[in-house]
Structure formats: C-alpha cells, structure tokens
Design an enzyme around this catalytic site. Sequence first.
Site, mmCIF file in Angstrom:
data_model
loop_
_atom_site.group_PDB
_atom_site.id
_atom_site.type_symbol
_atom_site.label_atom_id
_atom_site.label_comp_id
_atom_site.label_asym_id
_atom_site.label_seq_id
_atom_site.Cartn_x
_atom_site.Cartn_y
_atom_site.Cartn_z
ATOM 1 N N SER A 129 -0.634 -13.796 5.300
ATOM 2 C CA SER A 129 -0.765 -13.850 3.905
ATOM 3 C C SER A 129 -2.525 -13.393 3.554
ATOM 4 C CB SER A 129 -0.956 -15.314 3.484
ATOM 5 O OG SER A 129 -1.235 -15.693 2.334
ATOM 6 N N LYS A 183 4.799 -19.863 7.063
ATOM 7 C CA LYS A 183 4.449 -18.790 6.056
ATOM 8 C C LYS A 183 5.537 -19.252 4.829
ATOM 9 C CE LYS A 183 2.677 -15.374 3.636
ATOM 10 N NZ LYS A 183 3.423 -14.641 3.054
ATOM 11 N N HIS A 186 4.080 -22.087 3.126
ATOM 12 C CA HIS A 186 2.692 -21.702 2.383
ATOM 13 C C HIS A 186 3.053 -21.143 1.052
ATOM 14 C CE1 HIS A 186 0.331 -18.216 1.175
ATOM 15 N NE2 HIS A 186 -0.691 -18.785 1.775
ATOM 16 N N ASN A 187 4.085 -20.440 1.156
ATOM 17 C CA ASN A 187 4.358 -19.750 -0.294
ATOM 18 C C ASN A 187 5.000 -20.870 -1.100
ATOM 19 O OD1 ASN A 187 3.711 -17.350 1.445
ATOM 20 N ND2 ASN A 187 5.359 -16.112 0.411
ATOM 21 N N GLU A 190 2.179 -22.407 -2.736
ATOM 22 C CA GLU A 190 1.738 -21.549 -3.525
ATOM 23 C C GLU A 190 2.237 -21.524 -4.859
ATOM 24 O OE1 GLU A 190 1.063 -17.518 -1.805
ATOM 25 O OE2 GLU A 190 2.310 -16.621 -3.491
HETATM 26 P P1 NBP Z 1 7.249 -3.543 0.754
HETATM 27 O O1 NBP Z 1 7.532 -4.811 1.039
HETATM 28 O O2 NBP Z 1 6.790 -2.893 -0.661
HETATM 29 O O3 NBP Z 1 8.169 -2.369 1.919
HETATM 30 C C1 NBP Z 1 7.788 -1.175 1.867
HETATM 31 C C2 NBP Z 1 8.142 -0.626 3.238
HETATM 32 O O4 NBP Z 1 9.418 -0.891 3.718
HETATM 33 C C3 NBP Z 1 7.817 0.813 3.193
HETATM 34 O O5 NBP Z 1 7.327 1.164 4.464
HETATM 35 C C4 NBP Z 1 9.145 1.488 3.035
HETATM 36 O O6 NBP Z 1 9.404 2.746 3.539
HETATM 37 C C5 NBP Z 1 9.881 0.267 3.922
HETATM 38 N N1 NBP Z 1 11.354 0.226 3.846
HETATM 39 C C6 NBP Z 1 12.110 -0.203 2.737
HETATM 40 BR BR1 NBP Z 1 11.423 -0.474 1.172
HETATM 41 N N2 NBP Z 1 13.436 -0.007 2.790
HETATM 42 C C7 NBP Z 1 13.525 0.357 4.012
HETATM 43 C C8 NBP Z 1 14.628 0.718 4.855
HETATM 44 N N3 NBP Z 1 15.940 0.482 4.288
HETATM 45 N N4 NBP Z 1 14.571 1.280 6.110
HETATM 46 C C9 NBP Z 1 13.353 1.312 6.661
HETATM 47 N N5 NBP Z 1 12.327 1.150 5.858
HETATM 48 C C10 NBP Z 1 12.350 0.690 4.658
HETATM 49 O O7 NBP Z 1 5.705 -3.516 1.341
HETATM 50 P P2 NBP Z 1 4.457 -4.122 1.752
HETATM 51 O O8 NBP Z 1 4.170 -4.774 0.143
HETATM 52 O O9 NBP Z 1 3.457 -3.767 2.216
HETATM 53 O O10 NBP Z 1 4.948 -5.529 2.507
HETATM 54 C C11 NBP Z 1 5.259 -5.507 3.700
HETATM 55 C C12 NBP Z 1 5.967 -6.966 4.046
HETATM 56 O O11 NBP Z 1 4.733 -7.706 3.975
HETATM 57 C C13 NBP Z 1 7.023 -7.409 3.336
HETATM 58 O O12 NBP Z 1 7.797 -8.290 4.226
HETATM 59 C C14 NBP Z 1 6.278 -8.418 2.315
HETATM 60 O O13 NBP Z 1 7.096 -9.322 1.574
HETATM 61 C C15 NBP Z 1 5.174 -8.803 3.104
HETATM 62 N N6 NBP Z 1 3.838 -9.245 2.381
HETATM 63 C C16 NBP Z 1 3.489 -8.589 1.292
HETATM 64 C C17 NBP Z 1 2.406 -8.960 0.686
HETATM 65 C C18 NBP Z 1 1.817 -7.970 -0.369
HETATM 66 O O14 NBP Z 1 1.028 -8.686 -0.929
HETATM 67 N N7 NBP Z 1 2.185 -7.055 -0.819
HETATM 68 C C19 NBP Z 1 1.574 -10.186 1.213
HETATM 69 C C20 NBP Z 1 2.083 -10.836 2.166
HETATM 70 C C21 NBP Z 1 3.434 -10.465 2.846
HETATM 71 P P3 NBP Z 1 9.455 4.024 2.547
HETATM 72 O O15 NBP Z 1 7.779 4.342 2.381
HETATM 73 O O16 NBP Z 1 10.211 5.023 3.429
HETATM 74 O O17 NBP Z 1 10.030 3.673 1.241
#
Ligand code: NBP
Length: 469
Positions: A129, A183, A186-187, A190
């Site tokens: 987080s 986690k 936590h959410n 939140e």
């Molecule tokens: P996203 O949740 O937006 O996912 C994007 C990533 O997933 C890219 O690398 C994308 O590849 C890949 N992807 C997808 Br979409 N579909 C795919 C598939 N079918 N096969 C392979 N790769 C695939 O990214 P994020 O916001 O960085 O979050 C990553 C994780 O962390 C998630 O589980 C999210 O819930 C969690 N999280 C996010 C935050 C936040 O603030 N964003 C905070 C805490 C936790 P591509 O580039 O080829 O499309």
Amino acid sequence: MQKSDIGIIGMAVMGQNLALNIESRGFSVAVYNRTGSRTKEFIQKRAKNKNIVATYSISDFVKSLVRPRKILLMVKAGEAVDIFIEKIIPLLDEGDIIIDGGNSYFKDTERRYKIVENRGLLYLGTGISGGEYGALYGPCIMPGGDKRAYQQVEDIFISCAAQTEDGPCCTYLGPSSAGHYVKMVHNGIEYGLMQIIAECYHLMKLGLKMSIDEIQQIFNQWNSTELGSYLMEITSDIFTKKDDLTDKPLVEVILDKAEQKGTGKWTSQSALDLGIPIPTITAAVDARIISSFKSERATLAERFKREKKNWKVDKEKFLSNLKNACYICMILSYIQGMHLLAAASDNFNYGVDLSEVARIWKGGCIIRAKLLDIIKNIYRKNPGLSNLLLSDELRETIFRRSVDLRKVLIEAKTWEVPTPAMSASLNYYDAYRMDTLPANLIQAQRDYFGAHTYQRVDREGIFHTSWQA
Ligand code: NBP
C-alpha cells in the site's frame, strides 16, 4: 552478464516505482512487461543509468536473476497473475520464489500458493500500500505465505518499506493468504475512512453552507489534532486545488460517481462469511454503489425534493461536534476491521499479530493515522482482545464522542443529508453495547413460521412452541 538480485514483472505505476525504490537501496533489479515498449520507455527515461536491466522475453528475464530467483509480480490483479505464474513456473528451479505484490483476492492467493508449492517453488502473497508515491519512497508491505521465502526477501522488503520511529513498515504476517487478507482489510478500513470524511465535507457544504476554502481550513486544522492521518492531510490538500479550465475548486467539477476495484466489497463479503459485523465499511461500499446511479439520482432529486430551509445552527458548536463525530466513526472503522482480522486469523490459522499490523500501518499506507499508535499499544498489552470496544484505553474516548456523533446525526437527518457510514457507526456502537436487543422477537418469528426453535432467558434447553395451537 551480472545477475540481478530481484526481478519485477509489470511496469505500470507500481512496478516502475518499486523498481526505482529497490534499486535506490543498493539492489540490482531486472524488469519485464508484457508490452515491451513500456519497458523500453522506462529504461530509457526513469531508469536511465540505474542498476536496472530491461528484458524483453520471459526466458531472458528468468535467466537474468540470481538464484534462488526472486520474482515480484506487479500486474493487474486477476487473470494476469495466473498467466504469468503459468509462464514462469516451467522456467524456474526448486527454491525459487514468486511474490504476488498486487491486490489479489485472498482466495486466489490460497489457490496459487498451493499450485506454486506443489511445483517445488515458494510463494508469497504480498499486499503493498502507498500508491505511486509510497511505491517510490517507502510503501507499507504486508507479506504472507512461505516463511522461508520471506526470509530470503526480508532485507529487500525492509530496506524499501516506509520507516517510522517504530521500525520498518513491513513484517511477515502469516502463512498462505495472510498478507493479502490483511491488505484487503486495510482497503476495507480505507473505504470506511474515506466515506466518513466525505460525509463530513457534505455536512459542512449542505448543512453549514461553508465555502470550499472554509472547509479546507477545517480539515487542515483537524489534521493537526488526534484525527491526524494521511487521508485527512490529502483531503485538506485536495480542497486547495483549482481547476485549470474553470478556476473553480477542482473537487467541485469532479463527477460524483465513486468507482471501486473490489477490495471493499471482498472485505464485506468475507465479514459476512465469518459472521463479523463491519457495518461502517459495508455502508461505505454501498455509498459508492448508490453514487454510481447518477441519472436515477437526478430524476429522484426532482421527484422527492429535499427541503432546503435555512436551518438555525450554532456553526462553531456543530463543527466541534462534527470533529468528535468524525473521530469516533474513524475509530469504529478500525475497530470493525481489526475485529474481522482477529476472526479471520483464528479461522484461517494465520496467527496474525494485530499489534504488528497496527505498527506497520503507521507508515507508508493509505490508512496511516495517529490513532494506530493507540491501537498498537492496546494489542501489545492484550494480544487476544477480540474487539477493541472492550479495551479500557478507548472506553472514555468512545463514550464521550458518541454523544457528539448523536447530535451531529440528529442535525444531519433534519437537513436530509445522507450519512450512511456515520449512521452505521452509531448503530453498530448502540447495538453492540445494548444487553437486550429485539432478537427475541426475531427468534419467535423464526420459530413461528419455520419451527427453528429458540432458547429461553430463564432455563437451559432448546424450545419450540406450536404458535397457532
Ligand atoms: P495495473 O493494475 O494497472 O496493471 C497494469 C499491468 O498489468 C501492466 O504491466 C500490464 O501490462 C499488465 N497486464 C494487464 Br492490465 N493485463 C495483462 C494480461 N492479461 N497479461 C499480462 N499482463 C497484463 O498496474 P498498477 O496500478 O501498477 O498495479 C499493479 C498491482 O498493484 C495491481 O494488482 C494493483 O491493484 C496493485 N496496487 C496498485 C496501487 C496503485 O496505486 N496503482 C496501489 C496498491 C496496489 P501491459 O503494459 O502489457 O498492458
């Protein structure tokens, strides 16, 4: 070629920032993304001249890692995680470690844990987080799964996690899906906190007719008190932001339809499964769902017009009550989340140390707040406490502030301003502290129509009555 200490798959917001954070602590990192152009852009710009190696095939990625390999998946929760696990498993060797750092559903983590361990590999389901900023400068890391795997990655996790005066915001939480469960809760908390803050804003705006500048000042002031927290801080900041197009406060031009990715809903679903009441959190999930019916809301606003009188209210007094109301509702949101965690830990044999959970939530994560210090100390003294409502330390705080919450809600109902999370909080408190509830009538009804039987207050045993005889 020199091999990297850890590999990250997924170069979106979280993956990129974690890679930079880990590298900045002295570790070498290999990265891979399904879409290669994303990796290329990252390596040419943000990761330029850093100890980060870009790879463009899964096999090159796996080959580039020091053994036992440590692979952190930072991809979209759901199918993408399964796809990568299936792809990398055949390329790995015994003892290699797969870490899912996304917001995976805890039941998916249990399933994946078994698949991975059956192949001689180690698995860690790890909640992270802190969003973009936290990932880059120090998130809260919530690992669960194979303890041997945790010991292998502990130095990396501890060094890139947020640091507080109470230590790094990372600790091993328990086996299997413990990390992702923590986690998820936590959410859930939140969701509750965000909704409570939003309701306070709504009451100030509609009830007290305050301007955004005035509201900003109040949140800013509250943040320097016992309410001090990350969400309070960013809320105050949000109110200072002007829209480039209209010069209005940006918050006022944002459409009032709240979205969600599922973690709040999962928290409520799991609480229902385990029989733990978390009404503040569930009300927050429902509030987001109701907000999504924007066009129906507009129609109904015409059909059932709200009374818009100029209510007489002592503004200063109301704001003082509202501050206390906000605080007790926030406390109740944590209380419900911790209660759920205690029950889940028993039920799933996680063995979660709740004082450690409160400690690591003190930094890096979205629900970090001054209040967590009190919660941590309560659990340190009494690790087996099932519900924080039973703690001596919070008794006076809750009791006194409940009076103000009641006063706030009386006004809110007169003003016809919805307060789902705050009302749910008061109902939870009122019901939990009442020794006699009307559940006797529910039991009578159940016995009447379904012969479900009942117990009596005055003697042992199970009873049934022929009600129509
Ligand atoms: P996203 O949740 O937006 O996912 C994007 C990533 O997933 C890219 O690398 C994308 O590849 C890949 N992807 C997808 Br979409 N579909 C795919 C598939 N079918 N096969 C392979 N790769 C695939 O990214 P994020 O916001 O960085 O979050 C990553 C994780 O962390 C998630 O589980 C999210 O819930 C969690 N999280 C996010 C935050 C936040 O603030 N964003 C905070 C805490 C936790 P591509 O580039 O080829 O499309």
